[in-house]
Design a protein around this motif. Structure first.
Motif, mmCIF file in Angstrom:
data_model
loop_
_atom_site.group_PDB
_atom_site.id
_atom_site.type_symbol
_atom_site.label_atom_id
_atom_site.label_comp_id
_atom_site.label_asym_id
_atom_site.label_seq_id
_atom_site.Cartn_x
_atom_site.Cartn_y
_atom_site.Cartn_z
ATOM 1 N N THR A 83 1.253 -1.131 -0.189
ATOM 2 C CA THR A 83 0.523 -0.172 0.296
ATOM 3 C C THR A 83 0.799 0.830 -0.471
ATOM 4 O O THR A 83 1.666 1.314 0.729
ATOM 5 C CB THR A 83 -0.500 -0.127 1.102
ATOM 6 O OG1 THR A 83 -2.031 -1.363 1.353
ATOM 7 C CG2 THR A 83 -1.708 0.938 1.039
ATOM 8 N N PRO A 84 0.537 2.199 -0.824
ATOM 9 C CA PRO A 84 1.603 3.552 -1.103
ATOM 10 C C PRO A 84 0.920 4.009 0.302
ATOM 11 O O PRO A 84 0.344 3.646 0.944
ATOM 12 C CB PRO A 84 0.710 3.995 -2.691
ATOM 13 C CG PRO A 84 -0.554 3.199 -2.553
ATOM 14 C CD PRO A 84 -0.082 2.450 -2.447
ATOM 15 N N ALA A 85 2.156 4.727 0.416
ATOM 16 C CA ALA A 85 1.719 5.796 2.082
ATOM 17 C C ALA A 85 1.626 7.222 1.458
ATOM 18 O O ALA A 85 1.304 7.203 -0.300
ATOM 19 C CB ALA A 85 2.841 6.190 2.760
ATOM 20 N N TRP A 86 0.407 7.600 2.402
ATOM 21 C CA TRP A 86 0.037 9.089 2.101
ATOM 22 C C TRP A 86 0.753 9.686 2.442
ATOM 23 O O TRP A 86 0.332 9.916 3.888
ATOM 24 C CB TRP A 86 -1.834 9.268 2.172
ATOM 25 C CG TRP A 86 -2.468 10.364 1.435
ATOM 26 C CD1 TRP A 86 -1.462 12.033 0.940
ATOM 27 C CD2 TRP A 86 -2.913 11.435 2.158
ATOM 28 N NE1 TRP A 86 -1.682 12.937 0.497
ATOM 29 C CE2 TRP A 86 -3.370 12.552 1.903
ATOM 30 C CE3 TRP A 86 -3.843 11.266 3.101
ATOM 31 C CZ2 TRP A 86 -4.207 13.188 2.147
ATOM 32 C CZ3 TRP A 86 -5.028 11.619 2.999
ATOM 33 C CH2 TRP A 86 -4.914 13.514 2.834
ATOM 34 N N LEU A 87 1.730 10.730 2.408
ATOM 35 C CA LEU A 87 3.038 11.399 3.097
ATOM 36 C C LEU A 87 1.946 12.888 3.570
ATOM 37 O O LEU A 87 1.555 13.343 2.769
ATOM 38 C CB LEU A 87 3.831 11.457 2.856
ATOM 39 C CG LEU A 87 5.166 10.342 2.149
ATOM 40 C CD1 LEU A 87 6.546 10.452 1.982
ATOM 41 C CD2 LEU A 87 5.133 9.799 3.786
ATOM 42 N N GLU A 88 2.499 13.436 4.722
ATOM 43 C CA GLU A 88 1.944 14.727 5.099
ATOM 44 C C GLU A 88 2.505 15.695 4.061
ATOM 45 O O GLU A 88 1.693 17.161 3.986
ATOM 46 C CB GLU A 88 2.879 14.909 6.857
ATOM 47 C CG GLU A 88 2.312 14.020 7.360
ATOM 48 C CD GLU A 88 1.052 14.112 7.644
ATOM 49 O OE1 GLU A 88 -0.541 15.091 7.879
ATOM 50 O OE2 GLU A 88 0.210 13.436 8.333
ATOM 51 N N THR A 89 3.477 15.645 3.585
ATOM 52 C CA THR A 89 3.971 16.941 2.553
ATOM 53 C C THR A 89 3.404 16.697 1.175
ATOM 54 O O THR A 89 3.294 17.350 0.360
ATOM 55 C CB THR A 89 5.993 16.097 1.925
ATOM 56 O OG1 THR A 89 5.498 15.429 1.517
ATOM 57 C CG2 THR A 89 6.665 16.843 3.217
ATOM 58 N N GLU A 90 2.180 15.548 0.695
ATOM 59 C CA GLU A 90 1.719 15.902 0.115
ATOM 60 C C GLU A 90 -0.026 15.810 0.040
ATOM 61 O O GLU A 90 -0.448 15.875 0.820
ATOM 62 C CB GLU A 90 1.602 13.822 -0.410
ATOM 63 C CG GLU A 90 2.833 13.224 -1.185
ATOM 64 C CD GLU A 90 2.562 12.136 -0.887
ATOM 65 O OE1 GLU A 90 3.318 11.353 -2.071
ATOM 66 O OE2 GLU A 90 1.805 11.617 -1.016
#
Length: 127
Positions: free
Chosen positions: A26-33
């Motif tokens: 599962t791809p991460a959803w980073l705080e920078t995106e």
């Protein structure tokens, strides 16, 4: 392990289980995106197909979309999120609607689920 439960007209319990094996895929959803890797519309459509499959052996009216929420897991510091998509389903023989919640991972996959008869619902919370 994350577990999501859905109920159908107090007759069935569906248990979705997401384990540590699912996280690397599962791809991460980073705080920078700004936006998650999977759009809400894609998650809604994926979950709709799963709801239709879940209920294929049971009488029901066409499911109606109700809500789509992004949820963080306890591992959220690593950017692991998923959608919870809620559907309203009207069984023909009952007046009350039922609600089914389907988790959709950010890779567009719905975790496997187990089905329990309502009489055996206690088994859903074991193991």
């Amino acid at each position: 392990m994350l577990k999501v439960y859905a109920y159908y007209v107090e007759t069935l319990v569906f248990r979705f289980s997401v384990g540590s094996d699912d996280i690397p895929e599962t791809p991460a959803w980073l705080e920078t995106e700004d936006f998650p890797p999977l759009s809400p519309r894609a998650a809604i459509e994926t979950s709709r197909l799963v709801v239709l499959d879940m209920l294929k052996d049971y009488p029901y009216a066409e499911p109606e979309f109700h809500a789509c929420a992004l949820k963080k897991t306890h591992d959220s510091d690593r950017g692991w999120w998923y959608y919870e998509v809620e559907w309203r389903v009207y069984p023909p023989e009952y007046g009350d609607r039922s609600s089914l919640t389907v988790p959709v991972l950010l890779n567009g996959r719905v975790p496997a689920y187990d089905v329990f008869d309502y009489e055996d619902r206690a088994l859903a919370w074991q193991g």
